[in-house]
Write a protein that holds these residues in place. Structure first.
Motif, mmCIF file in Angstrom:
data_model
loop_
_atom_site.group_PDB
_atom_site.id
_atom_site.type_symbol
_atom_site.label_atom_id
_atom_site.label_comp_id
_atom_site.label_asym_id
_atom_site.label_seq_id
_atom_site.Cartn_x
_atom_site.Cartn_y
_atom_site.Cartn_z
ATOM 1 N N GLN A 70 66.919 -15.083 -10.076
ATOM 2 C CA GLN A 70 68.157 -15.887 -9.514
ATOM 3 C C GLN A 70 69.039 -16.374 -10.582
ATOM 4 O O GLN A 70 70.234 -16.407 -10.594
ATOM 5 C CB GLN A 70 67.791 -16.780 -8.257
ATOM 6 C CG GLN A 70 68.860 -17.431 -7.323
ATOM 7 C CD GLN A 70 69.610 -16.228 -6.931
ATOM 8 O OE1 GLN A 70 68.737 -14.969 -6.242
ATOM 9 N NE2 GLN A 70 70.822 -16.069 -6.604
ATOM 10 N N ASP A 71 68.469 -17.259 -11.430
ATOM 11 C CA ASP A 71 69.349 -17.744 -12.548
ATOM 12 C C ASP A 71 69.851 -16.821 -13.339
ATOM 13 O O ASP A 71 71.131 -17.008 -13.841
ATOM 14 C CB ASP A 71 68.338 -18.928 -13.260
ATOM 15 C CG ASP A 71 67.898 -20.079 -12.427
ATOM 16 O OD1 ASP A 71 68.510 -20.334 -11.495
ATOM 17 O OD2 ASP A 71 67.054 -21.009 -12.805
ATOM 18 N N MET A 72 69.181 -15.690 -13.678
ATOM 19 C CA MET A 72 70.047 -14.885 -14.555
ATOM 20 C C MET A 72 71.005 -14.126 -13.982
ATOM 21 O O MET A 72 72.061 -13.880 -14.584
ATOM 22 C CB MET A 72 68.787 -13.792 -15.054
ATOM 23 C CG MET A 72 67.573 -14.329 -15.735
ATOM 24 S SD MET A 72 66.436 -13.058 -16.315
ATOM 25 C CE MET A 72 67.364 -11.917 -17.444
ATOM 26 N N ARG A 73 70.790 -14.006 -12.432
ATOM 27 C CA ARG A 73 71.922 -13.428 -11.827
ATOM 28 C C ARG A 73 73.254 -14.511 -11.833
ATOM 29 O O ARG A 73 74.504 -14.042 -11.674
ATOM 30 C CB ARG A 73 71.594 -13.145 -10.451
ATOM 31 C CG ARG A 73 70.778 -11.906 -10.020
ATOM 32 C CD ARG A 73 70.157 -11.911 -8.656
ATOM 33 N NE ARG A 73 69.456 -10.425 -8.725
ATOM 34 C CZ ARG A 73 68.305 -10.498 -7.839
ATOM 35 N NH1 ARG A 73 68.230 -11.673 -6.971
ATOM 36 N NH2 ARG A 73 67.690 -9.360 -7.874
ATOM 37 N N GLY A 74 72.927 -15.591 -12.088
ATOM 38 C CA GLY A 74 73.994 -16.738 -12.291
ATOM 39 C C GLY A 74 74.572 -16.762 -13.554
ATOM 40 O O GLY A 74 75.488 -17.611 -13.587
#
Length: 371
Positions: A70-74
């Protein structure tokens, strides 16, 4: 006179044993089944509550990997996201192997969750089809073929849970199963490539690749052995780069791993196999001997593929028994898909072994001499 096989298209490995060797094999089988009962006293992971409100506790590792994606998608890079997630969860961050390789997270960050889940199911179907194709000529009739496939499905029960799509062992275990199924003496490049994919997702798949390389060399298949060895060289380079990247985000004050010398023994391996397959639905006193029978069944199939599978199981059993901890039981997922197939070979194996163990009666011939 050799009896016709029960389920198999050709006799089991034990049909030609001499009586003394067969008796030794029966004793070893009894010892194996007795050893599986060590699982009854082996420690295991804490029970899962199955309460949605307790998911953060029940599936802490899954949620860790999901948060990294999820953080990488951000917009975060993998190593910064992983370091932050590990610190937030109070996970050990040293040595570098506490960080998973970034391959799976990088792919998942590029895809919607529904697509990732779809790919997981598609890979599971590929494993089913590959093993059906491999096992179809092994059994003489349709019913035992269907039983073998049902046992394969029993090993895949954890691999069709979409909520585990972020779990590295799930993908690596499926890829190992697929690689083993497609490998043939004259067609091994695909198996090698799939094995490399498994290692780039979870580096402990190197145990599988190492076994395949050694056995290919022992069988005289030098080109194949070099192919497997080349993938290990590629993994070594990737792991070196990974270690360097981890070193850039880890602080001296970050916690270190307690180590992996669990020494929980063979019983822990058996318990992990129960938890990783449909045997989780059975009581441990019943599931444990079935794990032993599955291993025996693989030894009964008179095939080089069976020997390779058995060697892979043995190596991962050693890994779990020597280095596993109660919180790393999921390492068993690396070999769970195919283990239970061995039960389909048990009827022929037991029948041939017991028949071979019987001492042949000596025929006494009486000759009458007339003078």
């Amino acid at each position: 006179m050799t009896q016709a096989p029960l389920w198999l298209s050709s006799p089991s490995r034990y049909v030609a044993l001499k009586p003394q060797a067969a008796r030794i094999a029966l004793a070893l089988l009894a010892l194996l089944l007795a050893a599986t009962l060590l699982a009854l006293i082996s420690p295991g992971p804490p029970p899962i509550s199955h309460d949605p409100a307790q998911r953060a506790q029940d599936q802490a590792d899954v949620m860790l990997y999901e948060s990294i994606v999820q953080d990488m998608r951000g917009g975060q890079d993998y190593y910064s996201a992983a370091a932050q997630a590990l610190r937030n969860g109070d996970y050990p961050m040293r040595p570098f192997v506490t960080f998973r390789l970034p391959t799976l997270a990088a792919v998942q960050a590029l895809l919607p969750r529904s697509v990732t889940t779809g790919l997981l199911y598609a890979l599971t179907v590929c494993v089913l089809l590959a093993w059906y194709r491999r096992l179809r000529p092994v059994f003489a009739r349709t019913p035992p073929r269907l039983i073998a496939m049902a046992l394969l499905c029993g090993g895949l029960i954890a691999f069709v849970q979409g909520e585990l799509a972020s779990f590295h062992e799930v993908w690596a275990g499926l890829l190992i199963a697929l690689s083993l199924a497609v490998r043939r003496e004259d067609k091994w490049i695909e198996a090698v490539a799939i094995g490399l994919s498994a290692m780039l997702i979870r580096e402990t798949a190197a145990l599988y690749v190492g076994v395949m390389a050694v056995l290919a060399l022992l069988e005289g298949n030098r080109k194949e052995a070099l192919g497997w060895a080349a993938t290990l060289a590629i993994l070594a380079i990737v792991v070196a780069l990974h270690a360097h990247a981890v070193g850039q985000v880890v602080r001296p004050t970050d916690p270190a791993s307690p180590g992996w010398t669990g020494l929980l023994g063979f019983g822990f391996f058996v318990k992990t196999m129960q938890l990783s397959t449909a045997l989780a639905l059975a009581p441990l006193w019943l599931a444990a001997p079935l794990v032993g029978l599955a291993l025996f069944g693989w030894s009964a199939w008179n095939s080089t593929l069976a020997l390779r599978a058995l060697a892979v199981f043995a190596v991962y059993a050693a890994l779990l028994g020597l280095f596993g901890r109660t919180d790393t039981f999921y390492w068993g997922l690396m070999i769970a898909p195919t283990l239970l197939i061995g039960l389909a070979f048990v009827p022929d194996g037991v029948r041939d072994l017991t028949a071979a163990a019987r001492t042949p009666r000596r025929k006494i011939t009486i000759t009458r001499v007339t003078r």
